[in-house]
Design an enzyme around this catalytic site. Sequence first.
Site, mmCIF file in Angstrom:
data_model
loop_
_atom_site.group_PDB
_atom_site.id
_atom_site.type_symbol
_atom_site.label_atom_id
_atom_site.label_comp_id
_atom_site.label_asym_id
_atom_site.label_seq_id
_atom_site.Cartn_x
_atom_site.Cartn_y
_atom_site.Cartn_z
ATOM 1 N N ARG A 52 21.414 25.429 63.350
ATOM 2 C CA ARG A 52 21.779 24.124 63.925
ATOM 3 C C ARG A 52 22.563 23.342 62.880
ATOM 4 N NH1 ARG A 52 15.918 22.490 65.326
ATOM 5 N NH2 ARG A 52 15.714 23.718 63.418
ATOM 6 N N ASP A 54 24.950 20.725 60.850
ATOM 7 C CA ASP A 54 25.084 19.258 60.804
ATOM 8 C C ASP A 54 26.456 18.795 61.294
ATOM 9 O OD1 ASP A 54 22.630 19.050 59.415
ATOM 10 O OD2 ASP A 54 23.635 19.292 57.475
ATOM 11 N N TYR A 112 26.412 31.302 54.270
ATOM 12 C CA TYR A 112 27.178 30.058 54.346
ATOM 13 C C TYR A 112 28.110 30.001 53.147
ATOM 14 C CZ TYR A 112 24.304 27.528 57.842
ATOM 15 O OH TYR A 112 23.671 27.100 58.982
ATOM 16 N N ARG A 204 23.846 22.211 51.216
ATOM 17 C CA ARG A 204 24.599 21.064 50.696
ATOM 18 C C ARG A 204 23.937 20.484 49.455
ATOM 19 N NH1 ARG A 204 25.003 17.398 55.797
ATOM 20 N NH2 ARG A 204 25.752 15.954 54.185
#
Lengths: 253, 253
Positions: A52, A54, A112, A204
């Site tokens: 999910r 951001d 990622y 992040r």
Amino acid sequence: MSKRNIRVVVEYDGSRYLGWQAQADGPSIQTALADALFAITGERPHVEAAGRTDAGVHAIAQVVCFKVDSLIPAERFAPALNAHLPEDITVHGSEEVPLAFSARHDSTGKRYRYRIYNARQPAGLEALRAWHVRQPLDLEAMRTAATHLVGELDFESFRSAQCDAEHARRAMFAITIEATPRPPVGRYVDITFHANAFCRHMCRILAGTLTEVGRKRYTPDDVRTILEARDRTRAGITAPPWGLTLLEVQYPS
Amino acid sequence: MSKRNIRVVVEYDGSRYLGWQAQADGPSIQTALADALFAITGERPHVEAAGRTDAGVHAIAQVVCFKVDSLIPAERFAPALNAHLPEDITVHGSEEVPLAFSARHDSTGKRYRYRIYNARQPAGLEALRAWHVRQPLDLEAMRTAATHLVGELDFESFRSAQCDAEHARRAMFAITIEATPRPPVGRYVDITFHANAFCRHMCRILAGTLTEVGRKRYTPDDVRTILEARDRTRAGITAPPWGLTLLEVQYPS
């Protein structure tokens, strides 16, 4: 009617969206897919994603599944959805999978990429694709710091206070940090994270913390101390969402 | 006051703009730069670019010059302009040049890249960066066709009816056509054009025509026939602007 489970691989530019999850106050990837699906089948199934993402985060191969009664041949979902989706959300391919398949729960790994544009001045074409970091980055220090973050670890220090997972133990398989020239000046610094799963904002916060090491505000050893503290207030800043892209989702073959 | 001539290298994402040239009915790169310049100097000089790119066309190293009275050190223009520009237009660097220097008239060469995303389905992150072409492309046929377009030639068949240049004779130094994989599926086909100068829409009409060769609608020899006809109606379609990026502008050293 016998439901069929359809799995699609989705790419999106997250810039215009509030993120994957449906939101009352603006556009989401989930709602855009649900609307396109309704347009072609008249059905509104739950649309489930592996990750999910951001607001502002991109994906080149998000994996999504949904159950429908529709008899459209599985491989026709990709072109049919593309005909109804906005141009910044697209489907690379579609196939039928066993009814028990869950894009989210069956995933065994994700990759990622966090992209930094490292140069004195910003770059117009990277504004929504990479985080502009002005200071020179010490990549060797960043790589040494990253070694402390690989393994089966508790990432409590590196997740959002809003993360709803029960715990923050994750298996980080690998972190790679690669620089490539970016004409006409500067370079990309790409940090790739490969783990079994991620907590909220984990990529992040890790990217923000590793960048602090690159800027010499933290030492590589500080990162181990932060990890062991299990305290979010000790880690670096949360790097902005637009540098992050979901590259790949893995499943047992 | 003694005017100074400042040369800046500019990158922009052309998606939101009507093109380089100031327009009454919407935003342009030229006006954005003029406004930022006014904010830092209180002056409104003519802002001249090497290449007047169309609406939607990008640049990573456009060369721009303007004459000012301001005593701001030349190298400070880049960060000062960036502080006032929208984030999709940025300045990589700035320097003082002789008063006689003209970004447009002194240029001796330019390189443009036309990017095709070649895959069955489109890609969300490429929607405004590459032209989606579904059909398989025969690159060898495209390369053979391109050989007919290299040299000192009359590109009358490959310029817009609105082109205001006196003639269409240009020296095409090189055309390269390269494919690179684009995960998770498909590939980029990048056509790079290097010439002394370009007519209006020339890169886009050449890219559209070479793509017709790749799709087997034209043969490589048809391209020579089209060139010799000196008739725009004979060439292929004008490829969309969002695939085109100005890569480099060259000057005598």
